[in-house]
Write a protein that holds these residues in place. Structure first.
Motif, mmCIF file in Angstrom:
data_model
loop_
_atom_site.group_PDB
_atom_site.id
_atom_site.type_symbol
_atom_site.label_atom_id
_atom_site.label_comp_id
_atom_site.label_asym_id
_atom_site.label_seq_id
_atom_site.Cartn_x
_atom_site.Cartn_y
_atom_site.Cartn_z
ATOM 1 N N ARG A 9 0.842 -1.198 0.000
ATOM 2 C CA ARG A 9 0.000 0.000 0.000
ATOM 3 C C ARG A 9 0.877 1.249 0.000
ATOM 4 N N PRO A 10 0.387 2.322 -0.622
ATOM 5 C CA PRO A 10 1.187 3.566 -0.608
ATOM 6 C C PRO A 10 1.220 4.161 0.793
ATOM 7 N N LEU A 11 2.338 4.757 1.110
ATOM 8 C CA LEU A 11 2.499 5.374 2.416
ATOM 9 C C LEU A 11 2.006 6.814 2.371
ATOM 10 N N SER A 12 1.508 7.262 3.474
ATOM 11 C CA SER A 12 1.076 8.650 3.588
ATOM 12 C C SER A 12 2.306 9.552 3.601
ATOM 13 N N PRO A 13 2.218 10.698 2.941
ATOM 14 C CA PRO A 13 3.377 11.611 2.981
ATOM 15 C C PRO A 13 3.651 12.070 4.404
ATOM 16 N N HIS A 14 4.881 12.165 4.735
ATOM 17 C CA HIS A 14 5.300 12.578 6.066
ATOM 18 C C HIS A 14 6.167 13.817 5.922
ATOM 19 N N LEU A 15 6.371 14.523 7.024
ATOM 20 C CA LEU A 15 7.172 15.744 6.959
ATOM 21 C C LEU A 15 8.581 15.501 6.440
ATOM 22 N N THR A 16 9.103 14.300 6.659
ATOM 23 C CA THR A 16 10.457 14.028 6.165
ATOM 24 C C THR A 16 10.481 13.844 4.654
ATOM 25 N N ALA A 17 9.315 13.632 4.038
ATOM 26 C CA ALA A 17 9.271 13.451 2.587
ATOM 27 C C ALA A 17 9.242 14.790 1.858
ATOM 28 N N TRP A 18 8.939 15.860 2.556
ATOM 29 C CA TRP A 18 8.844 17.172 1.931
ATOM 30 C C TRP A 18 10.139 17.939 2.122
ATOM 31 N N LYS A 19 10.489 18.717 1.124
ATOM 32 C CA LYS A 19 11.657 19.582 1.250
ATOM 33 C C LYS A 19 11.201 20.876 1.923
ATOM 34 N N TRP A 20 11.811 21.182 3.054
ATOM 35 C CA TRP A 20 11.427 22.380 3.789
ATOM 36 C C TRP A 20 11.771 23.611 2.982
ATOM 37 N N GLY A 21 10.869 24.551 2.993
ATOM 38 C CA GLY A 21 11.080 25.808 2.297
ATOM 39 C C GLY A 21 10.666 26.974 3.168
ATOM 40 N N ALA A 22 10.960 28.160 2.670
ATOM 41 C CA ALA A 22 10.629 29.368 3.425
ATOM 42 C C ALA A 22 9.126 29.508 3.594
ATOM 43 N N ASN A 23 8.360 29.075 2.595
ATOM 44 C CA ASN A 23 6.902 29.201 2.700
ATOM 45 C C ASN A 23 6.336 28.331 3.819
ATOM 46 N N MET A 24 6.914 27.157 4.041
ATOM 47 C CA MET A 24 6.464 26.302 5.139
ATOM 48 C C MET A 24 6.807 26.947 6.490
ATOM 49 N N LEU A 25 8.014 27.513 6.579
ATOM 50 C CA LEU A 25 8.433 28.176 7.810
ATOM 51 C C LEU A 25 7.535 29.368 8.122
ATOM 52 N N VAL A 26 7.233 30.183 7.111
ATOM 53 C CA VAL A 26 6.403 31.369 7.327
ATOM 54 C C VAL A 26 4.981 30.969 7.712
ATOM 55 N N SER A 27 4.475 29.899 7.135
ATOM 56 C CA SER A 27 3.142 29.431 7.483
ATOM 57 C C SER A 27 3.077 29.004 8.949
ATOM 58 N N ILE A 28 4.074 28.286 9.394
ATOM 59 C CA ILE A 28 4.126 27.852 10.789
ATOM 60 C C ILE A 28 4.352 29.052 11.706
ATOM 61 N N LEU A 29 5.240 29.972 11.302
ATOM 62 C CA LEU A 29 5.489 31.163 12.109
ATOM 63 C C LEU A 29 4.233 32.022 12.246
ATOM 64 N N HIS A 30 3.410 32.055 11.207
ATOM 65 C CA HIS A 30 2.179 32.843 11.272
ATOM 66 C C HIS A 30 1.270 32.309 12.377
ATOM 67 N N ARG A 31 1.151 31.014 12.465
ATOM 68 C CA ARG A 31 0.313 30.416 13.510
ATOM 69 C C ARG A 31 0.936 30.612 14.893
ATOM 70 N N VAL A 32 2.232 30.383 14.996
ATOM 71 C CA VAL A 32 2.920 30.489 16.284
ATOM 72 C C VAL A 32 2.898 31.927 16.796
ATOM 73 N N THR A 33 3.153 32.896 15.919
ATOM 74 C CA THR A 33 3.168 34.289 16.364
ATOM 75 C C THR A 33 1.778 34.759 16.767
ATOM 76 N N GLY A 34 0.761 34.326 16.051
ATOM 77 C CA GLY A 34 -0.605 34.691 16.431
ATOM 78 C C GLY A 34 -0.978 34.129 17.788
ATOM 79 N N ASP A 35 -0.695 32.847 17.989
ATOM 80 C CA ASP A 35 -0.984 32.221 19.286
ATOM 81 C C ASP A 35 -0.130 32.823 20.394
ATOM 82 N N GLY A 36 1.135 33.082 20.100
ATOM 83 C CA GLY A 36 2.037 33.658 21.102
ATOM 84 C C GLY A 36 1.609 35.041 21.533
ATOM 85 N N MET A 37 1.220 35.876 20.565
ATOM 86 C CA MET A 37 0.761 37.217 20.924
ATOM 87 C C MET A 37 -0.516 37.159 21.744
#
Length: 138
Positions: A9-37
């Motif tokens: 069976r095909p495996l579900s994509p995991h974070l290790t299968a994706w190449k991290w990019g600036a857009n992923m970091l900014v998306s996560i930072l947007h959530r973290v900064t909103g919650d943090g503030m």
């Protein structure tokens, strides 16, 4: 009825299968900064209100932490203040980036990466300029 082997069976994509990019970091930072503030802002407003209702001594203790002077407790105030300012500018820039994406622009890979990096650069420069003005601009 044939059952599929778990190895075929095909495996579900995991974070290790994706190449991290600036857009992923900014998306996560947007959530973290909103919650943090929201979290830190709530704690600070409750502390401020409690200091107001506690009298002049407790309000003076609160202001001692969050005013521009030198002292051991003031370092905590600087860290919290600079951190909140950085979170604010990052969240602001990321929100503007999301607005641009919502109108249909910036989905090309190079443009998306460039806008993502610009949000991080803007937040750092705006925070540095803001605090330089607070400390030396008067």
């Amino acid at each position: 009825m044939a059952s599929a082997s778990p190895h075929t069976r095909p495996l579900s994509p995991h974070l290790t299968a994706w190449k991290w990019g600036a857009n992923m970091l900014v998306s996560i930072l947007h959530r973290v900064t909103g919650d943090g503030m929201a979290l830190v802002g709530t704690v600070l407003i409750v502390w401020w209100l409690a200091a107001l209702s506690g009298g002049s001594a407790s309000y003076a203790a609160f202001m001692n932490v969050f005013t521009l002077h030198t002292g051991a407790l003031n370092v905590i105030g600087y860290i919290v203040g600079i951190g909140l300012t950085l979170c604010f500018f990052q969240h602001l820039a990321s929100g503007i980036r999301h607005f641009i994406l919502d109108v249909g622009a910036g989905y090309e890979l190079k443009a998306n990466r460039r806008y993502s990096i610009l949000t991080i650069v803007f937040s750092i420069l705006a925070t540095a300029a803001f605090w330089a003005y607070l400390i030396w601009g008067k």
